[in-house]
Design a protein around this motif. Sequence first.
Motif, PDB file in Angstrom:
ATOM      1  N   LEU A 171      -6.999   7.620  -1.335  1.00 46.44           N
ATOM      2  CA  LEU A 171      -6.751   6.894  -0.087  1.00 46.44           C
ATOM      3  C   LEU A 171      -5.273   6.847   0.279  1.00 46.44           C
ATOM      4  O   LEU A 171      -4.927   6.868   1.459  1.00 46.44           O
ATOM      5  CB  LEU A 171      -7.293   5.470  -0.192  1.00 46.44           C
ATOM      6  N   TRP A 172      -4.417   6.773  -0.739  1.00 48.80           N
ATOM      7  CA  TRP A 172      -2.974   6.656  -0.489  1.00 48.80           C
ATOM      8  C   TRP A 172      -2.201   7.558  -1.434  1.00 48.80           C
ATOM      9  O   TRP A 172      -2.783   8.220  -2.285  1.00 48.80           O
ATOM     10  CB  TRP A 172      -2.531   5.195  -0.688  1.00 48.80           C
ATOM     11  N   GLN A 173      -0.886   7.561  -1.282  1.00 51.66           N
ATOM     12  CA  GLN A 173      -0.060   8.426  -2.110  1.00 51.66           C
ATOM     13  C   GLN A 173      -0.022   7.912  -3.553  1.00 51.66           C
ATOM     14  O   GLN A 173      -0.263   6.740  -3.832  1.00 51.66           O
ATOM     15  CB  GLN A 173       1.353   8.513  -1.515  1.00 51.66           C
ATOM     16  N   GLN A 211      -0.056  -6.340   4.052  1.00 52.99           N
ATOM     17  CA  GLN A 211      -0.796  -5.393   4.886  1.00 52.99           C
ATOM     18  C   GLN A 211      -1.174  -6.054   6.203  1.00 52.99           C
ATOM     19  O   GLN A 211      -2.279  -6.582   6.358  1.00 52.99           O
ATOM     20  CB  GLN A 211      -2.062  -4.901   4.159  1.00 52.99           C
ATOM     21  N   GLN A 252       0.846  -1.186   0.000  1.00 49.19           N
ATOM     22  CA  GLN A 252       0.000   0.000   0.000  1.00 49.19           C
ATOM     23  C   GLN A 252       0.883   1.238   0.000  1.00 49.19           C
ATOM     24  O   GLN A 252       1.965   1.233   0.588  1.00 49.19           O
ATOM     25  CB  GLN A 252      -0.892   0.030   1.247  1.00 49.19           C
ATOM     26  N   CYS A 253       0.405   2.296  -0.646  1.00 51.82           N
ATOM     27  CA  CYS A 253       1.200   3.517  -0.739  1.00 51.82           C
ATOM     28  C   CYS A 253       0.943   4.435   0.458  1.00 51.82           C
ATOM     29  O   CYS A 253       0.643   5.635   0.306  1.00 51.82           O
ATOM     30  CB  CYS A 253       0.905   4.237  -2.049  1.00 51.82           C
ATOM     31  N   ASP A 254       1.059   3.881   1.643  1.00 53.49           N
ATOM     32  CA  ASP A 254       0.939   4.674   2.862  1.00 53.49           C
ATOM     33  C   ASP A 254       2.211   5.481   3.095  1.00 53.49           C
ATOM     34  O   ASP A 254       3.314   4.986   2.856  1.00 53.49           O
ATOM     35  CB  ASP A 254       0.722   3.754   4.077  1.00 53.49           C
ATOM     36  N   PRO A 255       2.097   6.712   3.555  1.00 52.08           N
ATOM     37  CA  PRO A 255       3.300   7.479   3.889  1.00 52.08           C
ATOM     38  C   PRO A 255       3.971   6.915   5.137  1.00 52.08           C
ATOM     39  O   PRO A 255       3.294   6.278   5.948  1.00 52.08           O
ATOM     40  CB  PRO A 255       2.747   8.889   4.141  1.00 52.08           C
ATOM     41  N   LYS A 258      -7.445  -2.230   5.327  1.00 49.19           N
ATOM     42  CA  LYS A 258      -6.851  -2.006   6.641  1.00 49.19           C
ATOM     43  C   LYS A 258      -7.167  -3.149   7.598  1.00 49.19           C
ATOM     44  O   LYS A 258      -8.268  -3.710   7.579  1.00 49.19           O
ATOM     45  CB  LYS A 258      -7.363  -0.704   7.253  1.00 49.19           C
ATOM     46  N   THR A 294       2.058  -2.191  -6.288  1.00 49.93           N
ATOM     47  CA  THR A 294       1.454  -1.295  -5.297  1.00 49.93           C
ATOM     48  C   THR A 294      -0.029  -1.114  -5.602  1.00 49.93           C
ATOM     49  O   THR A 294      -0.475  -1.253  -6.747  1.00 49.93           O
ATOM     50  CB  THR A 294       2.093   0.110  -5.288  1.00 49.93           C
TER      51      THR A 294
END
Length: 362
Positions: free
Chosen positions: A39-41, A316, A8-11, A270, A33
């Motif tokens: 939702l994400w970057q 995840q 996931q492209c979470d920071p 999530k 990804t």
Amino acid sequence: MDIGVVLQCDPPALRLVDLAVRAEALGFSHVWTFDSHLLWQEPFVIHSAILGATRKVTVGPMVTNPANRDWTVIASTFATLNDLYGNRSICGIGRGDSAVRTLNGKPATLATLREAIHVIRELANSRYADYGGRRLRFPWSHGSELELWVAAYGPKALELTGQVADGYILQLGDPDIAAWTIGRVREAAEASGRDPMAIKFCVAAPAYVTKDNSPESMALARDQCRWFGGMVGNHVADLVKRYGTEGEVPAALTDYVVGRAGYDYNDHGKVGTSHTDYVPDEIVDRFCILGTPADHLAKLEVLRQIGVDQFAVYLQHNDKRATLESYGENIIPALHPPVQAIEDITSTHLQSEAAISNPHSR
């Protein structure tokens, strides 16, 4: 069998780059990804950073869609990445889910997906494509190579995949459902005059490696991966609306969504989401790969035997690095038997002599 990883492209984005670098060092073949820019970057920016920090892994979205970006922009992005990093990009594509639904949009039709695949493929492979009433080509692109792998569940989407895709992505790890989808894709490929064995098959699902099979270990693994059953159920709900529960879609895929109440995209992908209470342990076990390294290898072997070329690990959960390490140390090496440095030349020599002296044995 290749092993990929899905992030996931979470920071912070640098954490993803770090995970990708480690995955390459451990023998993973692909880094995929999510692509859902609200939702994400933004994934393609991160793809460039990953490709710049690695040497061999293939990188791309799982999956993009033809609704959010102009198709020529998508093609240009891939062709540019290939020019920079040497044809190490790949395009996973589907009709669109969270990336369009969170903006109150609708997934693309299969006709639109088919047309988009053609335009993206031709332009990103340094060829001409007809688009918007014009004949187009990137004048700066030479020798770019891009494969397009389609993510699908339903019969018509599987048929489209067999007709046009370089690869197929199934986002769940149930061998029975995988066998059905692979069969449908190959049938469609053969009916359209393509070589059904030329299409590559990827199964993508969460993997959680445990130390043992104790009830406590397995309960933790299931709780960390239950979100995936909710995500798949969200896709399957559309199939149930279209085909019902008595149609050609296997009951193993549709039956469990009866208890589904809804889906909150704020919790998309999530752990501990609020919309997975209806997902039983049995679905988590079927759709994911959980347990000891031996358990993972056993299920991967079943998938390999039915034609799966790549398993992509959805990473995840709360044990990302341990899962990467376990796959790199215990699972990936076992999938690729070592080549002997020194061959038994005595045995080989005797076999050759026997064949020469008895030509009818050949």
